[in-house]
Design an enzyme around this catalytic site. Structure first.
Site, PDB file in Angstrom:
ATOM      1  N   GLU A 127       0.802  -1.222   0.000  1.00 15.86           N
ATOM      2  CA  GLU A 127       0.000   0.000   0.000  1.00 15.86           C
ATOM      3  C   GLU A 127       0.835   1.273   0.000  1.00 15.86           C
ATOM      4  O   GLU A 127       0.458   2.267  -0.605  1.00 15.86           O
ATOM      5  CB  GLU A 127      -0.932   0.007   1.232  1.00 15.86           C
ATOM      6  N   SER A 404     -49.088 -34.062  31.330  1.00 15.53           N
ATOM      7  CA  SER A 404     -48.745 -34.644  32.638  1.00 15.53           C
ATOM      8  C   SER A 404     -47.364 -34.245  33.133  1.00 15.53           C
ATOM      9  O   SER A 404     -46.999 -34.577  34.270  1.00 15.53           O
ATOM     10  CB  SER A 404     -48.831 -36.168  32.565  1.00 15.53           C
TER      11      SER A 404
END
Length: 828
Positions: A127, A404
């Site tokens: 860069e 139940s």
């Protein structure tokens, strides 16, 4: 004034560059003086110079006026600017990222010393190789970029000529629009930023803010996404790949179609590193040859989505949406990813099978650590992304009727009142509504198998999930007190006591699977409640701890009561008459307490079970409340629950439950289970005052509004037994009558050919000595004489037909008598 000062500094930078070039020109001119003078005379030197000066001043003036109109951002608080960081949600190890919560950006900021040196030098090499030497801008690179772009016919495209400093200005303060004005702003602000920050600080900002593709910003985020590691641990080759991406993240994406371009640019990065003496040629060649593996895209997608969004909702309520999306929080949750991953696979597999076999297309499971209240697993559906069943709807936190599975809370309150597992109530036809005979509502519940068993201990009644004794247990325990106990144990949805009646014990209220797992945990911890939690720790972006798990506990149930419930629910012998000794509720070698639950309309099937280390609640059914095939939970959800529980036990092993204290010798006979007395056979209300069960015998038991109703059923049973029959079904010689029946599959059931069909058979009044199974008169195998079970796959069975198949079971009892039963079934 600041704007003009900024402009002045920029012009000085360019003048330095221009004067350098003038000096070179003069030196060259001194060597060719005579030739130059002759040339300029011919061209009209004075006129040419005048025109050039006028044009230069006009351009410079116009440029200065244009720049003066810019709205330049200030650098005063650059180092204090707010950087949006995404919130990371982890599993309990802190290593597995479950989800990255973000708005438009996912980013994790790290210091420069937490980034591998290879990443720094690879980035600089490709860069801005002269990064540590320039003052923020590179005039030579700018002019070169302008010439290249003009040659290509696009002044704003192609070559950018931007230094790392300029890119920091662009990423942090400006837009990414391709405008000349933006480039000029970069030129103006870059030298100022160099005066404000050190080179290392600028590089740190760049590496934390540069985009690497999609929503991924910053080298730490990119490192975790692409390689599953921190930026400090990257190899040279991995660093080169990351440095290659920012120029064109989409084009060079490792998940795109241009892997050859990515490879070439990675190699160029390495070549540039050698050219600038950042690495040796040997290091470059080794890195080029290294085989780098990128994570699969799904590896950084959402994991455990139902759990994650449950956690996110809590975070947003506490910290706000903005803080969650952009505050950079680190959230370490309680979830065990290994157990979650296994549970998800199991739930999906059985849900798909149940969809064809039982018309139950969805399933869910929750696992909680009883000792901490921490949620280890949450599977809210068979597949979060399955739109066909609204898979994103979280059943784990939804309200469904438990059937139940609610009974243990009622029995626990009965034990709190002094009743014992040995206490006997009568399983006989009973009308519970005092107004039924005068035209009022009637309530006479049935058992799941339509069989009445006569006198039955609370142990057997709970273990075998028999309904009529359960309703009686609720009356003895008290509706209000039972609800209060359930609430204190973690059931948060049953808030209006006036909304429920005696049907509550059979699952008449709606509860959440998450709450059921939490409430059953109280039995596992011998009565101690730990608040349910999914979060271990929350840190802000700077690592400061905002909240952290702290153990909290409260005793909500007597230790003895919890031990009694665990003793009953883990009693395989007690539940064998209903489920068989080798059912899916039994896990050999492990002490597991478990309860099933099926709603009367067959819309919900539950199994909730626990050990001292895990509490597992599982559910099966349909999101749209459509009824399933008429099968109890033991068939529909038990295989799934069993496999999940086995996995949980493998990861969280535990010793057995502590036995309850034995019954006191002076226990009241009616509480101790004596029911056939010299003074006759009566319901328990004849001997026990419901408001004071451990007190004396009621002087006027008929004052209890249920007394006559219960007595009617008991006396009808006594009259039909010819005492001393004690409820046995006997033949004309007084011997127990033996009966045999296939209880599953049901007559007329239809199955998909590649699914497993489970056969269950029951002998009453005797024991099976041996048994054979026949399908269409072809022997298919032997019946398990202990559990009365057998299984087969139609497609693997000889002589199977599309319709009208006969399943016949022939057994011999221990007296040598033969019995048989048969059903018909179809194959789809």
């Amino acid at each position: 004034m600041k704007r003009w000062q900024t402009l002045y500094n920029a012009i000085l930078s360019y003048l330095d560059y221009a004067l350098e070039r003038v000096d070179r020109f003069v030196a060259w001119g001194g060597e060719h003086t005579e030739r130059m003078i002759s040339l300029l005379k011919k061209q009209g030197l004075k006129k040419l110079i005048a025109i050039a000066v006028i044009v230069l001043f006009l351009c410079a003036g116009g440029f200065m006026l244009w720049v003066a109109t810019f709205e330049l951002p200030t650098l005063d608080n650059f180092d204090e600017r707010r950087i949006a960081q995404s919130t990371k949600i982890y599993d309990r190890t802190g290593d597995v990222i479950l989800f990255d919560v973000h708005g438009e950006v996912t980013r994790t900021v790290v210091r420069l010393d937490q980034i591998a040196d290879h990443v720094k030098w690879a980035t600089i090499a490709i860069e801005d190789a002269n990064f540590y030497n320039h003052g923020g801008i590179e005039p030579k690179a700018i002019l070169r970029a302008i010439l290249v772009n003009l040659k290509n016919g696009d002044l704003l495209g192609g070559q950018g000529g931007s230094t790392i400093t300029q890119q920091v200005i662009k990423n942090a303060l400006l837009t990414t629009d391709k405008k000349i004005s933006r480039k000029v702003k970069e030129w103006v602000l870059a030298p100022r930023l160099e005066n404000l920050l050190t080179k290392d600080q600028i590089l740190e900002v760049y590496l934390n803010e540069v985009p690497y593709g999609g929503t991924v910003y910053g080298v730490q985020e990119a490192s975790r996404r692409f390689f599953g590691k921190d930026a400090k641990d990257l190899t040279l080759a991995e660093s080169a790949y990351l440095a290659a991406l920012p120029q064109a993240p989409s084009r060079y994406s490792p998940y795109g179609n241009n892997l050859d371009l990515l490879e070439a640019r990675k190699n160029r990065v390495l070549d540039e590193m050698v050219k600038n003496d950042f690495i040796t040629e040997e290091e470059r060649d080794t890195a080029k040859a290294e085989q780098v593996t990128f994570q699969k895209p799904e590896n950084f997608g959402i994991k455990a989505p139902h759990f994650v969004f449950w956690i996110r909702e809590q975070l947003e309520e506490k910290y706000g949406t903005e803080a969650v999306e952009a505050g950079g929080l680190k959230v370490v949750t309680t979830l065990d990813w290994k157990l979650q991953e296994a549970s998800e696979e199991i739930v999906k597999r059985y849900a798909l099978q149940n969809a064809t076999q039982f018309n139950a297309e969805n399933a869910a499971a929750v696992i909680i650590d009883p000792a901490t209240g921490q949620v280890l697993t949450m599977v809210g559906s068979r597949d979060y992304f399955d739109e066909e069943i609204d898979g994103n709807f979280n059943i784990a936190t939804a309200e469904r009727q438990p059937g139940s599975a609610f009974k243990p809370f009622v029995y626990a309150e009965a034990f709190n009142k002094g009743y014992r597992p040995e206490t006997v109530v009568f399983d006989v036809p009973t009308e519970f509504s005092a107004t039924c005979s005068i035209g009022g509502d009637c309530y006479s519940p049935q058992n799941y198998d339509n069989v009445f068993r006569g006198p039955m201990t609370l142990r057997d009644a709970l273990a075998q999930s028999v309904n009529i004794p359960a309703v009686k247990a609720l009356y003895l325990a008290g509706l209000r007190d039972s609800l209060e106990l359930a609430r204190s144990m973690g059931i948060s949805t049953l808030t209006n006591v006036n909304q429920y009646g005696l049907t509550l014990v059979l699952g008449g209220g709606e509860v959440r699977p998450l709450d059921m797992a939490a409430a059953y945990s109280v039995f596992a911890t011998e009565g101690v409640k730990h608040p349910t939690t999914g979060i271990l720790r929350v840190e802000d972006k700077d690592g400061e701890v905002l909240e952290e798990y702290k153990e909290e506990s409260e005793r909500v149930l007597p230790e003895q009561t919890a031990r009694l419930i665990s003793d009953v629910l883990s009693d395989n012998a007690a539940r064998t008459p209903a489920f068989g000794s080798s059912s899916y509720l039994n896990i050999p070698g492990a002490a597991v307490a478990v309860k099933t639950g099926t709603t009367n309309d067959y819309r919900d099937a539950w199994i909730v079970g626990y050990t001292p280390t895990v509490s597992v609640a599982s559910w099966a059914g349909n999101n749209n409340n459509e009824s399933m095939e008429k099968k109890v939970a033991g068939f529909i959800v038990a295989p799934m629950w069993n496999e999940i529980m086995r996995k949980a036990i493998e990861l969280y092993p535990a010793n057995g439950f502590t036995p309850p204290a034995p019954m006191a010798e002076d226990t009241k006979p009616a509480i101790a289970g004596f029911w056939n007395t010299p003074s006759g056979v009566h319901s328990i209300l004849h001997w026990v005052d419901r408001s004071n069960p451990l007190g004396g015998i009621p002087s006027n038991p008929s004052s209890d509004p249920q007394y006559q109703l219960w007595e009617a059923g008991v006396q009808a049973w006594v009259g039909g037994q010819g005492i001393p029959g004690f409820g046995e079904d006997v033949d004309e010689d007084g011997n127990p009558r033996i009966s045999f029946e296939i209880t599953n599959p049901g007559n007329g059931d239809s199955f998909v050919g590649n699914t497993t069909i489970y056969v269950a058979a029951v002998m009453r009044g005797g024991q099976i000595a041996n048994g054979e199974v026949f399908i269409n008169d072809n022997r298919a195998g032997s019946l398990d004489t202990t559990s009365g079970s057998f299984s087969f796959v139609p497609n693997d069975t000889e002589g199977i037909r599309r319709n009208n198949n006969e399943l016949r079971v022939v057994v011999t009892d221990t007296t040598g008598k033969t019995h048989e039963d048969s059903v018909r079934f179809g194959v789809r």
